[in-house]
Structure formats: C-alpha cells, structure tokens
Write a protein that holds these residues in place. Structure first.
Motif, mmCIF file in Angstrom:
data_model
loop_
_atom_site.group_PDB
_atom_site.id
_atom_site.type_symbol
_atom_site.label_atom_id
_atom_site.label_comp_id
_atom_site.label_asym_id
_atom_site.label_seq_id
_atom_site.Cartn_x
_atom_site.Cartn_y
_atom_site.Cartn_z
ATOM 1 N N ALA A 81 0.858 -1.182 0.000
ATOM 2 C CA ALA A 81 0.000 0.000 0.000
ATOM 3 C C ALA A 81 0.895 1.233 0.000
ATOM 4 O O ALA A 81 2.021 1.197 0.495
ATOM 5 N N ALA A 82 0.381 2.314 -0.576
ATOM 6 C CA ALA A 82 1.138 3.574 -0.608
ATOM 7 C C ALA A 82 0.186 4.747 -0.459
ATOM 8 O O ALA A 82 -0.931 4.724 -0.973
ATOM 9 N N GLY A 83 0.664 5.739 0.257
ATOM 10 C CA GLY A 83 -0.073 6.980 0.408
ATOM 11 C C GLY A 83 0.886 8.134 0.202
ATOM 12 O O GLY A 83 2.032 7.941 -0.207
ATOM 13 N N THR A 84 0.438 9.305 0.500
ATOM 14 C CA THR A 84 1.280 10.476 0.335
ATOM 15 C C THR A 84 2.420 10.416 1.343
ATOM 16 O O THR A 84 2.215 10.496 2.542
ATOM 17 N N GLY A 85 3.634 10.200 0.840
ATOM 18 C CA GLY A 85 4.816 10.203 1.691
ATOM 19 C C GLY A 85 5.199 8.870 2.296
ATOM 20 O O GLY A 85 6.155 8.811 3.052
ATOM 21 N N TRP A 86 4.503 7.785 1.995
ATOM 22 C CA TRP A 86 4.849 6.508 2.596
ATOM 23 C C TRP A 86 4.487 5.350 1.670
ATOM 24 O O TRP A 86 3.648 5.466 0.805
ATOM 25 N N LEU A 87 5.168 4.217 1.905
ATOM 26 C CA LEU A 87 4.876 2.958 1.221
ATOM 27 C C LEU A 87 5.109 1.860 2.240
ATOM 28 O O LEU A 87 6.081 1.907 2.994
ATOM 29 N N GLU A 88 4.187 0.884 2.293
ATOM 30 C CA GLU A 88 4.354 -0.188 3.258
ATOM 31 C C GLU A 88 4.058 -1.534 2.626
ATOM 32 O O GLU A 88 3.282 -1.644 1.689
ATOM 33 N N THR A 89 4.734 -2.538 3.156
ATOM 34 C CA THR A 89 4.463 -3.925 2.798
ATOM 35 C C THR A 89 4.050 -4.637 4.078
ATOM 36 O O THR A 89 4.716 -4.519 5.102
ATOM 37 N N ARG A 90 2.944 -5.338 4.000
ATOM 38 C CA ARG A 90 2.412 -6.031 5.173
ATOM 39 C C ARG A 90 2.417 -7.530 4.893
ATOM 40 O O ARG A 90 1.755 -8.004 3.984
ATOM 41 N N PHE A 91 3.181 -8.257 5.684
ATOM 42 C CA PHE A 91 3.218 -9.704 5.614
ATOM 43 C C PHE A 91 2.267 -10.253 6.668
ATOM 44 O O PHE A 91 1.557 -9.490 7.322
ATOM 45 N N LEU A 92 2.281 -11.524 6.880
ATOM 46 C CA LEU A 92 1.359 -12.124 7.848
ATOM 47 C C LEU A 92 1.563 -11.582 9.259
ATOM 48 O O LEU A 92 0.610 -11.249 9.942
ATOM 49 N N LEU A 93 2.799 -11.495 9.707
ATOM 50 C CA LEU A 93 3.059 -11.095 11.085
ATOM 51 C C LEU A 93 3.833 -9.793 11.234
ATOM 52 O O LEU A 93 4.092 -9.371 12.356
ATOM 53 N N ARG A 94 4.228 -9.175 10.140
ATOM 54 C CA ARG A 94 5.029 -7.957 10.270
ATOM 55 C C ARG A 94 4.694 -6.962 9.161
ATOM 56 O O ARG A 94 4.244 -7.341 8.092
ATOM 57 N N THR A 95 4.946 -5.710 9.472
ATOM 58 C CA THR A 95 4.715 -4.627 8.526
ATOM 59 C C THR A 95 5.980 -3.796 8.435
ATOM 60 O O THR A 95 6.587 -3.464 9.460
ATOM 61 N N HIS A 96 6.388 -3.488 7.216
ATOM 62 C CA HIS A 96 7.532 -2.611 6.990
ATOM 63 C C HIS A 96 7.022 -1.361 6.282
ATOM 64 O O HIS A 96 6.280 -1.453 5.303
ATOM 65 N N ARG A 97 7.443 -0.209 6.784
ATOM 66 C CA ARG A 97 6.978 1.056 6.216
ATOM 67 C C ARG A 97 8.167 1.971 6.004
ATOM 68 O O ARG A 97 9.045 2.072 6.855
ATOM 69 N N VAL A 98 8.177 2.650 4.863
ATOM 70 C CA VAL A 98 9.260 3.561 4.538
ATOM 71 C C VAL A 98 8.654 4.914 4.157
ATOM 72 O O VAL A 98 7.559 4.974 3.587
ATOM 73 N N ARG A 99 9.356 5.972 4.526
ATOM 74 C CA ARG A 99 8.940 7.323 4.129
ATOM 75 C C ARG A 99 9.490 7.579 2.732
ATOM 76 O O ARG A 99 10.691 7.743 2.550
ATOM 77 N N THR A 100 8.638 7.587 1.747
ATOM 78 C CA THR A 100 9.093 7.750 0.367
ATOM 79 C C THR A 100 9.496 9.186 0.063
ATOM 80 O O THR A 100 10.246 9.414 -0.881
ATOM 81 N N ASP A 101 9.023 10.131 0.843
ATOM 82 C CA ASP A 101 9.459 11.512 0.630
ATOM 83 C C ASP A 101 10.817 11.779 1.269
ATOM 84 O O ASP A 101 11.406 12.836 1.069
ATOM 85 N N LEU A 102 11.342 10.800 2.032
ATOM 86 C CA LEU A 102 12.663 10.915 2.652
ATOM 87 C C LEU A 102 13.593 9.787 2.201
ATOM 88 O O LEU A 102 14.493 9.382 2.942
ATOM 89 N N LEU A 103 13.378 9.278 0.994
ATOM 90 C CA LEU A 103 14.216 8.194 0.495
ATOM 91 C C LEU A 103 15.669 8.629 0.394
ATOM 92 O O LEU A 103 15.958 9.735 -0.061
ATOM 93 N N VAL A 104 16.571 7.759 0.815
ATOM 94 C CA VAL A 104 17.997 8.028 0.653
ATOM 95 C C VAL A 104 18.634 7.041 -0.317
ATOM 96 O O VAL A 104 19.660 7.342 -0.914
#
Length: 187
Positions: A81-104
């Motif tokens: 899923a992605a929204g303004t400024g973020w993108l996340e991947t959700r697995f069965l037991l964990r979620t990873h989220r990154v700030r896409t407006d602060l990508l390095v």
C-alpha cells in the motif's frame, strides 16, 4: 533525547496514517487466493493418496497439514500500500513502512527473484517485487512523485538510475497494454 512524535531534528514530521487516498496492490487478493488454493490442493492430494493407500494416520495427517501451511507461507504475497509520503508492505506477522518523501537509497537486486529495496532517512527499509509496481500504476505514481520530492530535496543519494530504469519499464508495459486493448499490437 528523541521528540515524542517520532521525528528526528531536521526532518519533517511523520505524515498521518491516511492523510489522502491510499493506493493498494490490486492483484493481491488473486495472489492470496492462488496461495490458499495451492496449499489446499497439496493437502487434499497428499491426504487422498495416503487414504487410498490405507496409510493415513493422525501423525501423517498432521505432517501433510504442516506441509500445506508451509507452502502457503512461502506463496503468500505481501500486501503493498502507498499513500502520500509513505509505502508499506504487510506480511502475515510484520509490517515494513518507509517514508518515500525521505528516500535516501533505492536499489534493484537482481537474481532469481528481482527485488526493489527502498531505504529512508529514518533508517526504515522496505523490499518489494518490482512487478507489483509494474502491475499497479497508482502505486508507482505515488512512489515516483515522492522520490522526485526526495531527489529535489537532496535526500535521495543513491538509486536514481534504478528508479529511471523501472519507470521506463513501467511506461513500456503500460504502452503495450494499451496497444493490446486497442488491438494495435501485431499478432
């Protein structure tokens, strides 16, 4: 000491969870059903063969169930899923989220399964299959817009080439899809 809102000095505040429309992987449900179906077929097939051979026991049934669950876990796709400024991947037991407006950094890892690795200035990391972005233009558009923001702010230090290459691939796939739908593609 860190501020209570989770920001670091010099970085903008984290965006709200759903400040605007959220884009989702439209093929996730179909892939989830495929994973469930594959696991069910494996379980049914193994149980049926064992039952026909008159060797089915509770222990063997538990073994077949365990194998089916393991197959499901291997095949289960992450929900992207992605929204303004973020993108996340959700697995069965964990979620990873990154700030896409602060990508390095953005890296494309080649191999048997191609992966796109995104890292932000806060230290978060997300891995996803680039085919998810190719199949979902809304997700790609959100990532591309925020990556351009990070690039113009000077945060994106590494990965411009990977994003440009992925953008060309998505443009090519989109054009081919339009040609297929319109009947202009050569047979």
């Amino acid at each position: 000491m860190k501020p209570p809102d989770g920001t670091r000095p010099g970085l903008p505040r984290l965006p709200e969870r759903h400040p605007g429309p959220t884009a989702y992987d439209r093929q996730w449900t179909r892939q989830l059903h495929g994973a469930l179906g594959s696991a069910a077929v494996l379980l049914a097939g193994l149980t049926l063969v064992d039952w026909a051979a008159a060797t089915l026991s509770p222990w063997r049934g538990a073994l077949w169930l365990t194998l089916a669950v393991l197959l499901f876990l291997v095949l289960c796709p992450p929900r992207v899923a992605a929204g303004t400024g973020w993108l996340e991947t959700r697995f069965l037991l964990r979620t990873h989220r990154v700030r896409t407006d602060l990508l390095v950094s953005v890296r494309c890892c080649e191999g048997i399964a191609q992966r796109l690795v995104l890292r932000d200035a806060l230290g978060a990391r997300v891995e996803l299959d680039p085919r998810v972005l190719v199949a979902n233009p809304d997700l790609w558009r959100r990532l591309d817009e925020d990556a351009h923001r990070a690039r113009s702010a000077g945060a994106l230090l590494c990965g411009r080439t990977a994003l440009d290459r992925l953008g060309r691939r998505i443009d090519r796939e989109t054009a081919l899809a339009v040609f297929r739908v319109s009947g202009l593609e050569d047979p």
